[in-house]
Design an enzyme around this catalytic site. Structure first.
Site, PDB file in Angstrom:
ATOM      1  N   CYS A   1       0.839  -1.199   0.000  1.00 36.42           N
ATOM      2  CA  CYS A   1       0.000   0.000   0.000  1.00 36.42           C
ATOM      3  C   CYS A   1       0.874   1.249   0.000  1.00 36.42           C
ATOM      4  CB  CYS A   1      -0.924  -0.007   1.215  1.00 36.42           C
ATOM      5  SG  CYS A   1      -2.125   1.354   1.220  1.00 36.42           S
ATOM      6  N   CYS A   2       1.908   1.262   0.854  1.00 32.42           N
ATOM      7  CA  CYS A   2       2.820   2.408   0.885  1.00 32.42           C
ATOM      8  C   CYS A   2       3.512   2.588  -0.456  1.00 32.42           C
ATOM      9  CB  CYS A   2       3.867   2.216   1.980  1.00 32.42           C
ATOM     10  SG  CYS A   2       3.241   2.386   3.672  1.00 32.42           S
TER      11      CYS A   2
ATOM     12  N   CYS B   1      -1.007   8.631   7.010  1.00 32.25           N
ATOM     13  CA  CYS B   1      -2.365   8.378   6.531  1.00 32.25           C
ATOM     14  C   CYS B   1      -3.287   8.093   7.719  1.00 32.25           C
ATOM     15  CB  CYS B   1      -2.370   7.193   5.567  1.00 32.25           C
ATOM     16  SG  CYS B   1      -1.544   7.518   3.995  1.00 32.25           S
TER      17      CYS B   1
ATOM     18  N   CYS C   1       7.758   3.444   6.064  1.00 36.98           N
ATOM     19  CA  CYS C   1       6.952   3.264   4.862  1.00 36.98           C
ATOM     20  C   CYS C   1       7.805   2.952   3.654  1.00 36.98           C
ATOM     21  CB  CYS C   1       6.112   4.517   4.579  1.00 36.98           C
ATOM     22  SG  CYS C   1       7.096   5.976   4.217  1.00 36.98           S
TER      23      CYS C   1
END
Length: 247
Positions: A120-121, A203, A231
Protein backbone atom coordinates in the site's frame (compact mmCIF):
# COMPACT_ATOMS: atom_id res chain seq x y z
CA UNK A 1 25.79 12.01 -12.29
CA UNK A 2 26.78 15.55 -11.32
CA UNK A 3 29.91 16.28 -9.34
CA UNK A 4 27.77 16.74 -6.21
CA UNK A 5 26.08 13.37 -6.42
CA UNK A 6 28.74 11.17 -4.85
CA UNK A 7 29.12 9.64 -1.39
CA UNK A 8 32.41 11.51 -0.93
CA UNK A 9 30.86 14.91 -1.63
CA UNK A 10 27.93 14.05 0.64
CA UNK A 11 30.40 13.45 3.48
CA UNK A 12 32.08 16.83 2.89
CA UNK A 13 28.75 18.64 2.73
CA UNK A 14 27.61 16.89 5.90
CA UNK A 15 30.52 18.45 7.75
CA UNK A 16 29.71 21.89 6.30
CA UNK A 17 26.07 21.70 7.38
CA UNK A 18 27.04 21.14 11.00
CA UNK A 19 28.17 24.75 11.24
CA UNK A 20 25.18 26.31 9.47
CA UNK A 21 21.77 27.41 10.70
CA UNK A 22 18.56 26.21 9.04
CA UNK A 23 18.41 28.90 6.31
CA UNK A 24 22.09 28.30 5.61
CA UNK A 25 21.58 24.56 5.24
CA UNK A 26 18.65 25.09 2.91
CA UNK A 27 20.54 27.68 0.85
CA UNK A 28 23.42 25.21 0.52
CA UNK A 29 20.99 22.56 -0.68
CA UNK A 30 19.52 24.93 -3.25
CA UNK A 31 23.01 25.80 -4.54
CA UNK A 32 23.68 22.17 -5.48
CA UNK A 33 21.13 21.98 -8.29
CA UNK A 34 17.42 21.36 -8.53
CA UNK A 35 16.29 20.93 -4.92
CA UNK A 36 12.95 19.34 -4.02
CA UNK A 37 11.52 19.34 -0.50
CA UNK A 38 8.83 16.74 0.13
CA UNK A 39 6.55 17.72 2.99
CA UNK A 40 4.10 15.59 4.95
CA UNK A 41 2.78 18.79 6.59
CA UNK A 42 4.06 17.54 9.96
CA UNK A 43 5.54 20.03 12.40
CA UNK A 44 9.14 19.48 11.28
CA UNK A 45 8.21 19.91 7.65
CA UNK A 46 6.24 23.05 8.44
CA UNK A 47 9.39 24.55 9.96
CA UNK A 48 11.32 23.83 6.76
CA UNK A 49 8.52 25.21 4.59
CA UNK A 50 8.45 28.36 6.73
CA UNK A 51 12.20 28.85 6.25
CA UNK A 52 11.93 28.30 2.49
CA UNK A 53 9.07 30.78 2.17
CA UNK A 54 10.42 33.40 4.57
CA UNK A 55 13.85 33.47 2.91
CA UNK A 56 12.44 33.01 -0.61
CA UNK A 57 14.77 30.12 -1.33
CA UNK A 58 14.71 28.43 -4.75
CA UNK A 59 13.44 25.09 -3.45
CA UNK A 60 10.45 23.23 -4.90
CA UNK A 61 7.94 22.15 -2.26
CA UNK A 62 5.95 18.99 -2.96
CA UNK A 63 3.62 16.74 -1.01
CA UNK A 64 2.25 13.23 -1.49
CA UNK A 65 -1.55 13.31 -1.48
CA UNK A 66 -2.06 9.64 -0.74
CA UNK A 67 -5.85 9.69 -0.83
CA UNK A 68 -6.00 8.60 2.82
CA UNK A 69 -4.79 11.76 4.58
CA UNK A 70 -6.46 13.20 7.65
CA UNK A 71 -8.89 16.01 6.85
CA UNK A 72 -6.75 18.31 8.99
CA UNK A 73 -3.64 17.50 6.95
CA UNK A 74 -5.34 18.16 3.62
CA UNK A 75 -6.69 21.50 4.86
CA UNK A 76 -3.21 22.57 6.01
CA UNK A 77 -1.81 22.45 2.47
CA UNK A 78 -3.79 25.46 1.28
CA UNK A 79 -3.30 27.33 4.56
CA UNK A 80 0.46 26.87 4.29
CA UNK A 81 0.55 28.07 0.68
CA UNK A 82 -1.30 31.23 1.62
CA UNK A 83 0.76 31.88 4.74
CA UNK A 84 4.14 31.69 3.01
CA UNK A 85 3.22 32.69 -0.54
CA UNK A 86 4.40 29.44 -2.06
CA UNK A 87 2.95 26.74 -4.27
CA UNK A 88 2.98 23.16 -3.02
CA UNK A 89 2.91 20.57 -5.82
CA UNK A 90 0.60 17.64 -5.19
CA UNK A 91 1.53 14.13 -6.30
CA UNK A 92 -1.19 11.50 -6.13
CA UNK A 93 -1.25 7.72 -6.62
CA UNK A 94 -2.32 6.29 -9.94
CA UNK A 95 -5.96 5.20 -9.69
CA UNK A 96 -5.15 2.00 -11.56
CA UNK A 97 -2.53 1.10 -8.97
CA UNK A 98 -5.00 1.80 -6.14
CA UNK A 99 -7.63 -0.35 -7.83
CA UNK A 100 -5.13 -3.17 -8.37
CA UNK A 101 -4.13 -3.04 -4.72
CA UNK A 102 -7.75 -3.14 -3.54
CA UNK A 103 -8.49 -6.07 -5.85
CA UNK A 104 -5.56 -8.04 -4.44
CA UNK A 105 -5.67 -7.12 -0.74
CA UNK A 106 -8.87 -5.17 -0.12
CA UNK A 107 -9.00 -1.42 0.47
CA UNK A 108 -7.72 -1.78 4.06
CA UNK A 109 -5.69 -4.92 3.54
CA UNK A 110 -2.65 -3.27 5.09
CA UNK A 111 -3.92 -4.34 8.52
CA UNK A 112 -3.61 -8.01 7.56
CA UNK A 113 0.12 -8.34 6.87
CA UNK A 114 3.36 -6.38 6.72
CA UNK A 115 3.67 -7.32 3.05
CA UNK A 116 0.25 -5.86 2.24
CA UNK A 117 1.07 -2.68 4.18
CA UNK A 118 4.35 -2.25 2.30
CA UNK A 119 2.48 -2.73 -0.95
CA UNK A 120 0.00 0.00 0.00
CA UNK A 121 2.82 2.41 0.89
CA UNK A 122 4.45 1.55 -2.43
CA UNK A 123 1.32 2.51 -4.36
CA UNK A 124 0.34 5.58 -2.37
CA UNK A 125 3.76 6.97 -1.41
CA UNK A 126 6.77 5.50 -3.17
CA UNK A 127 5.50 5.69 -6.74
CA UNK A 128 4.25 9.30 -6.33
CA UNK A 129 7.61 10.13 -4.71
CA UNK A 130 9.37 8.91 -7.85
CA UNK A 131 7.41 11.49 -9.82
CA UNK A 132 8.09 14.25 -7.29
CA UNK A 133 11.84 13.62 -7.40
CA UNK A 134 12.16 13.01 -11.13
CA UNK A 135 15.09 15.10 -12.38
CA UNK A 136 16.01 16.40 -8.92
CA UNK A 137 19.62 16.78 -7.79
CA UNK A 138 18.77 17.24 -4.12
CA UNK A 139 16.02 15.84 -1.92
CA UNK A 140 15.30 17.77 1.27
CA UNK A 141 13.50 16.01 4.15
CA UNK A 142 12.39 16.77 7.70
CA UNK A 143 14.07 13.75 9.30
CA UNK A 144 15.33 14.22 12.86
CA UNK A 145 17.53 11.97 14.97
CA UNK A 146 15.17 12.26 17.91
CA UNK A 147 12.13 10.92 16.08
CA UNK A 148 12.92 7.24 16.64
CA UNK A 149 15.77 4.84 17.26
CA UNK A 150 15.73 3.99 13.58
CA UNK A 151 16.63 7.60 12.77
CA UNK A 152 19.13 8.22 15.59
CA UNK A 153 22.13 8.39 13.25
CA UNK A 154 20.53 10.55 10.55
CA UNK A 155 23.25 12.68 8.88
CA UNK A 156 22.78 16.19 7.53
CA UNK A 157 23.71 15.01 4.04
CA UNK A 158 23.79 11.53 2.57
CA UNK A 159 24.07 10.02 -0.88
CA UNK A 160 20.88 8.25 -1.98
CA UNK A 161 22.26 5.62 -4.34
CA UNK A 162 18.82 4.28 -5.23
CA UNK A 163 17.63 7.65 -6.52
CA UNK A 164 21.08 8.96 -7.52
CA UNK A 165 20.78 12.24 -5.63
CA UNK A 166 21.86 13.98 -2.46
CA UNK A 167 19.47 13.73 0.46
CA UNK A 168 19.69 16.64 2.88
CA UNK A 169 18.17 16.52 6.36
CA UNK A 170 18.58 20.09 7.69
CA UNK A 171 16.79 19.36 10.98
CA UNK A 172 18.78 16.23 11.80
CA UNK A 173 20.17 17.70 15.03
CA UNK A 174 17.06 19.64 16.10
CA UNK A 175 15.16 18.62 19.22
CA UNK A 176 11.40 18.76 19.50
CA UNK A 177 11.81 21.70 21.89
CA UNK A 178 13.72 23.59 19.18
CA UNK A 179 10.98 22.78 16.68
CA UNK A 180 8.25 24.03 19.01
CA UNK A 181 10.19 27.21 19.82
CA UNK A 182 10.60 28.01 16.11
CA UNK A 183 6.92 27.40 15.45
CA UNK A 184 5.94 29.77 18.25
CA UNK A 185 8.45 32.48 17.30
CA UNK A 186 7.53 32.46 13.61
CA UNK A 187 3.78 31.78 14.01
CA UNK A 188 4.05 28.71 11.79
CA UNK A 189 0.69 27.01 11.09
CA UNK A 190 0.71 23.41 12.28
CA UNK A 191 -1.59 20.43 12.10
CA UNK A 192 -4.11 20.58 14.99
CA UNK A 193 -3.64 16.84 15.43
CA UNK A 194 -0.27 17.52 17.07
CA UNK A 195 -2.07 18.97 20.09
CA UNK A 196 -4.21 15.84 20.29
CA UNK A 197 -1.31 13.44 20.81
CA UNK A 198 -0.15 12.88 17.24
CA UNK A 199 3.53 13.94 17.01
CA UNK A 200 3.94 12.01 13.75
CA UNK A 201 1.09 12.07 11.24
CA UNK A 202 0.68 9.88 8.20
CA UNK A 203 -2.36 8.38 6.53
CA UNK A 204 -5.47 8.36 8.73
CA UNK A 205 -6.03 4.58 8.86
CA UNK A 206 -2.38 4.01 9.79
CA UNK A 207 -1.85 6.65 12.50
CA UNK A 208 -2.99 6.85 16.11
CA UNK A 209 -2.17 9.13 19.02
CA UNK A 210 0.80 7.95 21.06
CA UNK A 211 0.66 6.83 24.68
CA UNK A 212 2.72 8.33 27.53
CA UNK A 213 6.35 7.23 27.28
CA UNK A 214 6.16 6.10 23.66
CA UNK A 215 8.54 7.49 21.05
CA UNK A 216 7.33 10.07 18.55
CA UNK A 217 6.64 7.55 15.78
CA UNK A 218 5.00 4.85 17.91
CA UNK A 219 1.59 5.80 16.49
CA UNK A 220 2.59 4.88 12.94
CA UNK A 221 1.48 1.37 11.84
CA UNK A 222 0.99 0.62 15.54
CA UNK A 223 -0.41 -2.87 14.91
CA UNK A 224 2.97 -4.12 13.62
CA UNK A 225 5.59 -5.57 15.96
CA UNK A 226 8.67 -4.35 14.10
CA UNK A 227 10.12 -1.42 16.08
CA UNK A 228 11.83 -0.16 12.92
CA UNK A 229 8.68 0.09 10.89
CA UNK A 230 8.86 2.65 8.07
CA UNK A 231 6.95 3.26 4.86
CA UNK A 232 9.99 2.91 2.63
CA UNK A 233 10.48 6.58 1.78
CA UNK A 234 13.59 6.79 3.94
CA UNK A 235 14.38 3.16 4.75
CA UNK A 236 14.23 0.55 2.00
CA UNK A 237 11.36 -1.86 2.48
CA UNK A 238 10.73 -5.27 0.98
CA UNK A 239 7.58 -6.66 -0.62
CA UNK A 240 6.82 -3.47 -2.52
CA UNK A 241 6.32 -5.24 -5.83
CA UNK A 242 3.33 -7.30 -4.79
CA UNK A 243 0.86 -5.16 -6.72
CA UNK A 244 1.19 -5.53 -10.48
CA UNK A 245 1.54 -2.30 -12.41
CA UNK A 246 -1.43 -1.95 -14.77
CA UNK A 247 -0.59 -1.97 -18.44
Amino acid sequence: MTQHQTPETAELLDARCAGLDLPGRLALAASLGRAVFTTSLGIEDQVITAAIGTHQLPVEVSTLETGRLFMETAALIGETEERFGISIRRFRPDERDVDAYAAQFGLNGFYESVEARHACCHVRKLKPLEKALAGADVWITGLRRGQSGNRATTPFVEFDAERNLLKINPLADWSLDMINAYVEAEAVPVNPLHSRGYPSIGCEPCTRAIKPGENERAGRWWWENDEKRECGLHVAETATSLVPTPA
